[in-house]
Design an enzyme around this catalytic site. Sequence first.
Site: not given
Length: 293
Positions: A53, A210-212, A208, A216
Site C-alpha cells: 500500500y 462497500l464495493g471499493g 472492499s 462506496a
Amino acid sequence: MNKRSIGEIEVGEIGLGGMPMSIEGRPDEDRSVATIHAALDAGVTLIDTADAYHLHADDVGHNETLIARALKSYGGDTSDVLVATKGGHLRPGDGSWTLNGDPAYLKRAAKASAQRLGVEAIDLYQFHRPDPNGDYAESVGAIRDLLDEGVIRMAGISNANVEQIRLAQDVLGGRLVSVQNQFSPAFRSSLVELELCAELGIAFLPWSPLGGISRARNLAGKGAAFERIAADLGVSPQQVCLAWELALAPVVIPIPGASRPESIQDSVRASELTLTDEQIAQLTDDQNEEAAA
C-alpha cells in the site's frame, strides 16, 4: 462495539482498511492520522494494511509506517489493537501490481514489515495473493515458518479459493485464522469461501466490503434493496451493507477502507444496526446490475 474473534483474539466487528490512505488519491498525513484516531475512538481494534500500500518504488510500506505513527501518537490505550499486514503483492512504482510468492522473499518482507510497524512480532500476517509462477504450498510454508519462528503471532491468507484455504489450513497445521477476500453486494463470488470459513471457524475479512474506493459513496445507486432499507431505518446504505455482511456469518469482520474520519465513524455504526430476517433475505436476494454482470 460488538466483538468477534480472529484466532483467540477478540476485535471489534468492524475493522479499518488502510489502503486508501496510501495509494492513488491519498490524503495528507494529518487527515490520515485523524482517520485512524477516529477509528480508535469509535472502538475499532483491527487495522488492516500491507507493504504494497504505497505509490512509488521508494515508498514501500508507506501505509504500515503511517499506521505505526498514528498508533504511537494516539492519546489512549492501543494495547488491544490488532494490526494485520500482508506480503507477496508488490508495486514496482509504475502503477502496476506484481506478485512474488517466493518463500525467501516472503520471510524478508515479513521482517521488514515488522520493522516498519515497530513490533517484535506481527499480530497477523497474511499471504497477500497467490503467485501463479510459484508453488502455493511452499509460499504458505514460509508463513508457517514465520509463525514457528515467532516473527508473526497469527497466520492468514488473502484472495484465496476453497482449495487454497484447505491447503493452507493443512500446511499451517490447523493454525489458519483468517481469509481476506473481496466481498460486497456487487461482488458476491467469494460467498463459497465465506461459507467454508464459517464451517471451519476461520475469520472471513471482506476487503472492499462497500464495493471499493470509487464505488462506496454510490452504494445507494447500486442496490435498490440497500437504498430502500436504509431509508426505512434512517441510516446510510453503507451501514446497511456492513450490517448485512455481519449477519451472513459470525466469522465475518468487514474492513472498510477509509481516508476521512467521517467515513469510518459511519461504518462503525453498522455494529449497532440489527436487521430483521426479512431484511437480510431481501438484501441477499438483491441482484443489482453490477452483481448480475
